[in-house]
Structures are given as C-alpha cells and as structure tokens.
Write a protein that holds these residues in place. Structure first.
Motif, mmCIF file in Angstrom:
data_model
loop_
_atom_site.group_PDB
_atom_site.id
_atom_site.type_symbol
_atom_site.label_atom_id
_atom_site.label_comp_id
_atom_site.label_asym_id
_atom_site.label_seq_id
_atom_site.Cartn_x
_atom_site.Cartn_y
_atom_site.Cartn_z
ATOM 1 N N GLU A 23 1.114 -0.984 0.106
ATOM 2 C CA GLU A 23 -0.171 0.114 -0.013
ATOM 3 C C GLU A 23 0.577 1.215 -0.171
ATOM 4 O OE1 GLU A 23 -3.788 0.150 2.112
ATOM 5 O OE2 GLU A 23 -2.764 1.386 3.811
ATOM 6 N N ILE A 24 0.892 2.257 -0.875
ATOM 7 C CA ILE A 24 1.370 2.923 -1.154
ATOM 8 C C ILE A 24 1.214 4.380 -0.534
ATOM 9 C CG2 ILE A 24 2.522 4.677 -2.697
ATOM 10 C CD1 ILE A 24 2.087 3.137 -4.615
ATOM 11 N N ALA A 25 -0.940 4.816 -0.693
ATOM 12 C CA ALA A 25 -1.184 6.092 -0.237
ATOM 13 C C ALA A 25 -2.720 5.483 0.065
ATOM 14 C CB ALA A 25 -1.303 6.887 -0.440
ATOM 15 N N VAL A 26 -3.218 5.349 0.628
ATOM 16 C CA VAL A 26 -4.564 4.916 1.458
ATOM 17 C C VAL A 26 -5.154 6.967 1.743
ATOM 18 C CG1 VAL A 26 -4.700 4.282 3.258
ATOM 19 C CG2 VAL A 26 -6.585 3.526 2.240
ATOM 20 N N PHE A 27 -6.698 6.905 1.125
ATOM 21 C CA PHE A 27 -7.918 8.232 2.467
ATOM 22 C C PHE A 27 -9.030 7.422 2.490
ATOM 23 C CE2 PHE A 27 -10.940 11.419 1.746
ATOM 24 C CZ PHE A 27 -10.032 12.023 2.496
ATOM 25 N N PRO A 28 -9.049 7.765 3.251
ATOM 26 C CA PRO A 28 -8.813 8.026 4.825
ATOM 27 C C PRO A 28 -7.096 7.765 5.311
ATOM 28 C CG PRO A 28 -10.685 7.803 5.471
ATOM 29 C CD PRO A 28 -10.952 7.127 4.468
ATOM 30 N N GLU A 29 -6.632 8.490 5.622
ATOM 31 C CA GLU A 29 -5.427 8.000 6.355
ATOM 32 C C GLU A 29 -5.911 6.701 7.177
ATOM 33 O OE1 GLU A 29 -1.319 8.677 8.123
ATOM 34 O OE2 GLU A 29 -1.959 9.947 6.868
ATOM 35 N N GLY A 30 -4.819 5.472 7.240
ATOM 36 C CA GLY A 30 -5.528 4.355 8.210
ATOM 37 C C GLY A 30 -6.924 3.433 7.734
ATOM 38 N N ALA A 31 -7.440 4.233 6.733
ATOM 39 C CA ALA A 31 -8.772 2.913 6.205
ATOM 40 C C ALA A 31 -7.927 1.540 5.670
ATOM 41 C CB ALA A 31 -9.649 3.793 5.435
ATOM 42 N N GLY A 32 -9.534 0.780 5.798
ATOM 43 C CA GLY A 32 -8.580 -0.650 5.679
ATOM 44 C C GLY A 32 -9.119 -0.795 3.925
ATOM 45 N N LEU A 33 -9.753 -2.350 3.471
ATOM 46 C CA LEU A 33 -9.982 -2.583 2.781
ATOM 47 C C LEU A 33 -11.275 -2.525 2.354
ATOM 48 C CD1 LEU A 33 -7.609 -5.909 2.064
ATOM 49 C CD2 LEU A 33 -7.634 -3.633 0.920
ATOM 50 N N SER A 34 -11.869 -2.576 3.219
ATOM 51 C CA SER A 34 -13.624 -2.620 2.919
ATOM 52 C C SER A 34 -14.587 -0.840 2.903
ATOM 53 C CB SER A 34 -13.980 -3.006 4.143
ATOM 54 O OG SER A 34 -14.371 -2.911 4.979
ATOM 55 N N ASP A 35 -13.613 -0.219 3.892
ATOM 56 C CA ASP A 35 -13.892 1.159 3.739
ATOM 57 C C ASP A 35 -13.462 2.415 3.220
ATOM 58 O OD1 ASP A 35 -11.821 1.161 5.828
ATOM 59 O OD2 ASP A 35 -12.704 2.043 7.532
ATOM 60 N N PHE A 36 -11.948 2.779 2.392
ATOM 61 C CA PHE A 36 -11.535 3.236 2.089
ATOM 62 C C PHE A 36 -12.216 4.152 0.744
ATOM 63 C CE2 PHE A 36 -10.261 0.165 -0.936
ATOM 64 C CZ PHE A 36 -10.553 0.513 -2.013
ATOM 65 N N GLY A 37 -11.764 5.834 0.745
ATOM 66 C CA GLY A 37 -11.718 6.050 0.129
ATOM 67 C C GLY A 37 -12.022 6.053 -1.783
ATOM 68 N N TRP A 38 -10.469 6.468 -1.585
ATOM 69 C CA TRP A 38 -9.502 5.955 -2.726
ATOM 70 C C TRP A 38 -8.241 5.188 -1.966
ATOM 71 C CZ3 TRP A 38 -4.253 8.312 -2.018
ATOM 72 C CH2 TRP A 38 -4.947 9.248 -1.794
ATOM 73 N N ARG A 39 -7.287 4.899 -2.912
ATOM 74 C CA ARG A 39 -5.666 3.547 -2.598
ATOM 75 C C ARG A 39 -5.163 3.424 -3.884
ATOM 76 N NH1 ARG A 39 -4.776 -2.030 -1.846
ATOM 77 N NH2 ARG A 39 -3.976 -2.561 -0.228
ATOM 78 N N ILE A 40 -4.274 3.776 -3.553
ATOM 79 C CA ILE A 40 -3.050 2.666 -4.143
ATOM 80 C C ILE A 40 -2.023 2.008 -4.335
ATOM 81 C CG2 ILE A 40 -1.445 4.635 -6.024
ATOM 82 C CD1 ILE A 40 -3.019 7.076 -5.401
ATOM 83 N N SER A 41 -1.653 1.349 -4.761
ATOM 84 C CA SER A 41 -0.811 0.046 -3.916
ATOM 85 C C SER A 41 -0.416 -0.466 -5.618
ATOM 86 C CB SER A 41 -1.662 -0.808 -3.694
ATOM 87 O OG SER A 41 -2.488 -1.607 -4.667
ATOM 88 N N MET A 42 0.569 -1.683 -5.276
ATOM 89 C CA MET A 42 1.369 -2.316 -6.064
ATOM 90 C C MET A 42 1.070 -3.923 -5.060
ATOM 91 S SD MET A 42 5.220 -0.410 -6.851
ATOM 92 C CE MET A 42 5.178 -0.631 -4.794
ATOM 93 N N ALA A 43 1.490 -4.259 -6.915
ATOM 94 C CA ALA A 43 1.805 -5.906 -6.017
ATOM 95 C C ALA A 43 2.130 -6.460 -6.753
ATOM 96 C CB ALA A 43 0.372 -6.247 -6.485
ATOM 97 N N THR A 44 2.538 -8.211 -6.351
ATOM 98 C CA THR A 44 3.612 -9.008 -7.645
ATOM 99 C C THR A 44 2.659 -9.729 -8.072
ATOM 100 O OG1 THR A 44 5.829 -7.894 -6.589
ATOM 101 C CG2 THR A 44 5.321 -10.692 -7.746
ATOM 102 N N VAL A 45 2.620 -10.132 -8.772
ATOM 103 C CA VAL A 45 1.237 -11.112 -9.861
ATOM 104 C C VAL A 45 2.284 -12.565 -10.074
ATOM 105 C CG1 VAL A 45 -0.462 -12.312 -10.850
ATOM 106 C CG2 VAL A 45 -0.677 -9.883 -9.946
ATOM 107 N N ALA A 46 2.373 -13.635 -9.205
ATOM 108 C CA ALA A 46 3.454 -14.470 -9.039
ATOM 109 C C ALA A 46 2.582 -15.782 -9.945
ATOM 110 C CB ALA A 46 4.200 -14.946 -8.081
#
Length: 192
Positions: A23-46
């Motif tokens: 997780e790079i950034a999330v809004f509101p800060e500290g939000a989880g996967l079910s209650d974010f307004g926006w979220r920016i992340s990276m993932a490795t797909v193997a």
C-alpha cells in the motif's frame, strides 16, 4: 506535499489471500480494504488466478515490470497488459481473472469508491528536460520508476524508484529526470 518513501510503504495480504500488496497511500489515512475512499498500491502477481472483488469500486491497473498478463473481465472481455500498455480502467466488482504471459509481474493499482471519487492514471516519460505536471484540483500521486526530482514552489524533492509524492490541491510542479529520462506514473483523484 508529502514524500512517501518505498521503504515505508505498508505491506499486507491481498483481500482474497492470494498474495501480498504494497500500500502506497490510502484515504482516509488508516482506512482498511472495506472503507477506503481511494487507495493506491503495488502487487507482485506470481501465478494465474482471480482478482479480489471490491464492490462499488472502480480500478485502474498498469504493469510496472515483467512480460505482462492477460485479464479476463466479466462484461468487458480479454485485455493484454504489458509495461508498454496504457493503464486499463475497469470495475473492481466485475469478476476478473489473470493469466501471466511470461512469469511474474508487478502492477500498480489505483482504486476509488464509485460515486465518491473518480481517478485517472497516466504513464509519463521525462526525456532529458523538466516535464510540467498537469494542473489538478484534487490529489495527485506521482510514483517514480526511475530516479527523478520534483520541483515545486517549496523546492526540489529527490525520489528513488518506487518512492511516491502526494500533492494535494492546485499548485505547479515539474519532474526533473536524474539521468537522460525518467518514467513515472501520475494518479489524479478528485471528489465527485
């Protein structure tokens, strides 16, 4: 303006348990996967498999490294994503499966809650000279793939690969490549 160093990004399991997300950034800060307004992340797909489903969320995906992957998105069909492809926008609540085309990939994922925020993800290359960032009224997050600097009214911020810079509100900024060129992604997020 807030610099988010790659070493400080938060690591957590995928919603479906099939891998790890950074997780790079999330809004509101500290939000989880079910209650974010926006979220920016990276993932490795193997490995091949289903994407996590996020009801009421819009997503844009870009491949940062690796050969690529083919997505099968319900209601849209098959789409091939490579590091050279434009970012792909699709509903995160549409069942989606991925098939790798030649080994693991790393992707960039931008998600916004439908009806609350909208976003756009773009890939840029600053070649040899400063590149002004587009104006925006909401939040902008720049993810560096190469060493670069970002010049703002507050000075020059140096960035390493996978560092991010969060810019809130209007203001001018330009990307200054550290070498001959610098590739970066820019996520623009506004409230609706």
């Amino acid at each position: 303006m807030r610099l988010l160093r790659s070493t400080d990004h938060r690591r957590m399991p995928w919603k479906n348990g099939g891998g790890e997300t950074v997780e790079i950034a999330v809004f509101p800060e500290g939000a989880g996967l079910s209650d974010f307004g926006w979220r920016i992340s990276m993932a490795t797909v193997a490995s091949d498999g289903p994407f996590s489903v996020f009801p009421g969320i819009d997503r844009t995906l870009a491949v940062l490294s690796g050969n690529g992957m083919e997505l099968s998105i319900e209601g849209i069909g098959k789409r091939l994503l490579t590091p050279e492809s434009a970012p792909l926008a699709f509903p995160a609540d549409a069942p989606t499966t991925a098939r790798l085309t030649g080994g693991p990939i790393t992707d960039l994922n931008v998600m916004t809650r439908r009806g609350v925020h909208v976003h756009r993800l773009s890939r840029f290359a600053a070649k040899g000279s400063p590149l002004p960032l587009p104006d925006a009224s909401g939040s902008r997050l720049l993810l560096a793939l190469d060493p670069l600097g970002v010049a703002t009214g507050d000075g020059l911020v140096g960035m390493h690969p996978f560092d991010a810079l969060l810019l809130d509100g209007a203001g001018t900024a330009e990307v200054v490549p550290a070498g001959d060129d610098a590739v970066f992604f820019l996520a623009e997020i506004v409230s609706v």
